[in-house]
Write a protein that holds these residues in place. Structure first.
Motif, PDB file in Angstrom:
ATOM      1  N   ASN A 576      12.455 -14.748  16.714  1.00 35.48           N
ATOM      2  CA  ASN A 576      12.378 -14.241  15.421  1.00 35.48           C
ATOM      3  C   ASN A 576      10.906 -14.078  14.978  1.00 35.48           C
ATOM      4  O   ASN A 576      10.113 -15.167  15.042  1.00 35.48           O
ATOM      5  N   THR A 624      15.566 -17.783  18.257  1.00 33.09           N
ATOM      6  CA  THR A 624      16.829 -17.352  17.492  1.00 33.09           C
ATOM      7  C   THR A 624      17.851 -18.501  17.173  1.00 33.09           C
ATOM      8  O   THR A 624      18.065 -19.107  18.260  1.00 33.09           O
ATOM      9  N   THR A 628      13.746 -21.168  10.146  1.00 34.92           N
ATOM     10  CA  THR A 628      12.367 -20.558  10.415  1.00 34.92           C
ATOM     11  C   THR A 628      11.530 -21.354   9.515  1.00 34.92           C
ATOM     12  O   THR A 628      10.420 -21.333  10.014  1.00 34.92           O
TER      13      THR A 628
END
Length: 641
Positions: A576, A624, A628
């Protein structure tokens, strides 16, 4: 209008009174309707669009089905009217193989709503109507139709009214082509002209391809006495429309006969004095640019503008501005490489930075045209948005300036695997494959078999923006209430300085006096700064101007980096990526110059190499499925360690 042309089914049924027995001809009386056999006999009625031998008289319910299922469903529609199929003897009988006309056999056909011609095939009628549409010919263009003004459309843009023909949106080479999506282009050109009008006035400016004349009318209406506008077009229809649009905006149109207006226009003469005066001429663009000198020239032909560059640089005045709009995206974006090589003399391939590649290719073509006239250029603006490429350059007269511009035309070495790119240095004329491959700062040529690099160009290797000019364009956009292009101009200013928007807003030199090519310009908000007022907007003498031009050579370290990287193109699989604004902050903290680019919403313009770009992207990307926030905190802790 023929009886087969109707707007509603009821109108077709009204041709025969299905409840009574009287035929309603509405002014149209074919020969067959004069016979008593076609009238109501024992309650049976005949079809008004078919002969007796083709469709015999029948009762009302059967005739209604016949009109609905045959004539109303087999039609060609145009401007809300249906041209139903007709079987009457309107055309000559179809000849036989021996050449004799066969009696009683007539071809089915359609009647044109515009010119009343009869055409048998439906596809031919559609093509016939398209030709009418492209020429601006509709039913209202003929005396038998409605009022002629009903076929026109009035559009208001930037306080200027223009009258458009019905085919203004037809995407082809027509006399009245008008594109609403080019509003951004027109406003950018207007702001560049407004900046030049601050330097010196009055200006001789040319709109070489007037069409509806909206661009030249905007110049004259808002800049008034500071410009002397000339609008030209080769089409009689366009010249007539430009004059009508001048009258619509209370602008006096000179040129051509220069005599008094006709009696039909005398009654429409405005009572008040005209707000401005423009010259309207029916002339080829190359001819008028060879005949007269101009301070500002705008070229916006249909497609490429390479056929008009030599004439534009032939008589343009020193320190003048030429703006070029190219809409041939097929050749600019590497979709037609053979056309690109033929028009621009460049070899290009499809890349992630193809829009900037197109802009640099157009600037290189402009620079070569200027060098043939012993003139150099200074690129003020290069924009590639939507479906056009706009390039605005300042003309610098003299062979020295031409040589300086020619030195900025270089080949580009592009890696087709990782898309790293670099300009070849001057004097690097060695045609050695190994030397050319080692020029690219990547190791693809060593780790992959075969050749990975290709030479593109020649392209413009200099800067694409002038920060001072863009700041004054922003002031002009604010002054004339152009809210649509202000975000774009701000993005261009950030891109020219290779900085983020925060530093632009909080910077101290957002609006300040600029010195470009020997011209001192005061912006709108710099009136309190010192300096004699009479020096603003004045052109210096030729000797002083030449000295200042030599002193103002741009510093290579201050130029914005060439090209950009797309963050999605170089993303890492199963990772990501950080948000784009966060990633810009990470690159800035790593010590690189960075900014966003208008060419690509996901692009990042930076002086970092591709390997450095990927290393920062990898550092702040998380796998992924991982939180985050936790990943970013881990990355921050690693950075602190």
């Amino acid at each position: 209008r023929h009886i087969s042309i109707q707007t509603k089914l009821e109108g077709l049924e009204m041709l025969v009174d299905l409840n009574g027995g009287e035929f309603r001809s509405s002014g149209w009386k074919p020969e067959k309707m004069l016979n008593s056999s076609n009238l109501n006999i024992s309650g049976r009625k005949s079809c008004p669009l078919c002969p007796e031998e083709k469709f015999k008289a029948c009762y009302s319910h059967k005739l209604r089905r016949h009109l609905q299922n045959l004539h109303w469903k087999v039609y060609v529609e145009f401007k809300g009217s249906r041209m139903c199929i007709c079987h009457l003897a309107c055309r000559n009988p179809k000849p036989s193989l021996s050449g004799d006309q066969v009696s009683g056999r007539h071809m089915a056909h359609f009647h044109c709503v515009v010119c009343s011609v009869t055409i048998a095939r439906k596809t031919d009628m559609i093509s016939h109507l398209k030709r009418h549409f492209n020429k601006g010919e509709t039913e209202a263009s003929y005396p038998g139709g409605s009022d002629a003004q009903m076929a026109y459309e009035i559009l208001k843009e930037l306080g200027t009214n223009v009258q458009l023909l019905p085919n203004h949106s037809t995407p082809m080479k027509s006399d009245t082509y008008f594109n609403r999506k080019m509003k951004t282009n027109r406003q950018l050109v207007f702001c560049s002209l407004a900046v030049l009008a601050e330097e010196r006035n009055p200006l001789e400016c040319l709109d070489a391809f007037g069409a509806t004349g909206i661009m030249g009318l905007q110049w004259a209406k808002h800049l008034r006495s500071t410009v002397r506008v000339t609008i030209t077009d080769i089409s009689d229809t366009c010249v007539k429309m430009i004059r009508e649009n001048c009258q619509l905006n209370n602008i006096r149109a000179d040129g051509g006969s220069r005599g008094p207006r006709g009696p039909d226009r005398a009654g429409c003469e405005p009572e008040t004095a005209p707000v401005a005066t423009v010259e309207v001429a029916k002339m080829d663009a190359n001819v008028i640019m060879h005949l007269r000198p101009f301070d500002y020239i705008h070229l916006d032909p249909f497609g490429t503008a390479v056929n008009y560059l030599d004439a534009a640089f032939r008589n343009v005045r020193n320190l003048g501005i030429i703006s070029v709009t190219s809409t041939d995206t097929g050749s600019l974006y590497a979709k037609s490489p053979n056309v690109t090589l033929r028009h621009y003399g460049c070899h290009i391939v499809r890349t992630e930075y193809y829009k900037e590649l197109a802009a640099r290719m157009v600037v290189a073509t402009v620079a070569r045209a200027a060098a043939r006239c012993n003139k150099g250029i200074e690129v003020l603006l290069a924009v590639a948005v939507e479906h056009f490429v706009l390039v605005v350059v300042r003309v610098l007269r003299g062979p020295t300036q031409a040589d300086e511009s020619a030195k900025k035309l270089r080949k580009l070495v592009h890696c087709q695997w990782c898309e790293e790119r670099v300009f070849l240095k001057l004097g690097n004329m060695v045609d050695d494959n190994e030397h050319r491959l080692n020029t690219v700062p990547c190791n693809c040529h060593g780790s992959l078999p075969g050749k990975t690099a290709v030479q593109l160009g020649p392209l413009w290797a200099g800067p694409l923006f002038n920060t001072g000019f863009l700041r004054r364009m922003l002031s002009a956009a604010v002054q004339h209430s152009m809210d649509d292009i202000q975000p774009l101009v701000k993005t261009l200013i950030c891109e020219s300085e290779c900085t983020t928007l925060k530093s632009l807003v909080h910077g101290s030199s957002v609006l300040s006096n600029q010195v470009e090519c020997g011209v001192v310009i005061k912006t709108l908000q710099s009136g309190e700064d010192g300096g004699p007022a009479d020096q603003a907007g004045k052109r210096k003498s030729g000797e002083d101007c030449g000295n200042v031009v030599k002193k103002l050579k741009p510093d290579a370290s201050l130029d914005h980096p060439a090209f950009y990287y797309s963050i999605h193109r170089h993303s890492i699989r199963r990772m990501n990526m950080p948000k784009l604004n966060k990633f810009l902050q990470y690159l800035t903290e790593a010590g690189f110059r960075v900014s966003r680019t208008h060419f690509d919403p996901t692009g990042v313009r930076t002086d970092a190499t591709l390997q450095q770009f990927k290393s920062v992207l990898t550092k702040y990307s998380v796998p992924t499925g991982t939180n985050t926030g936790a990943g970013q905190s881990t990355a921050s802790s690693e950075k602190a360690v």
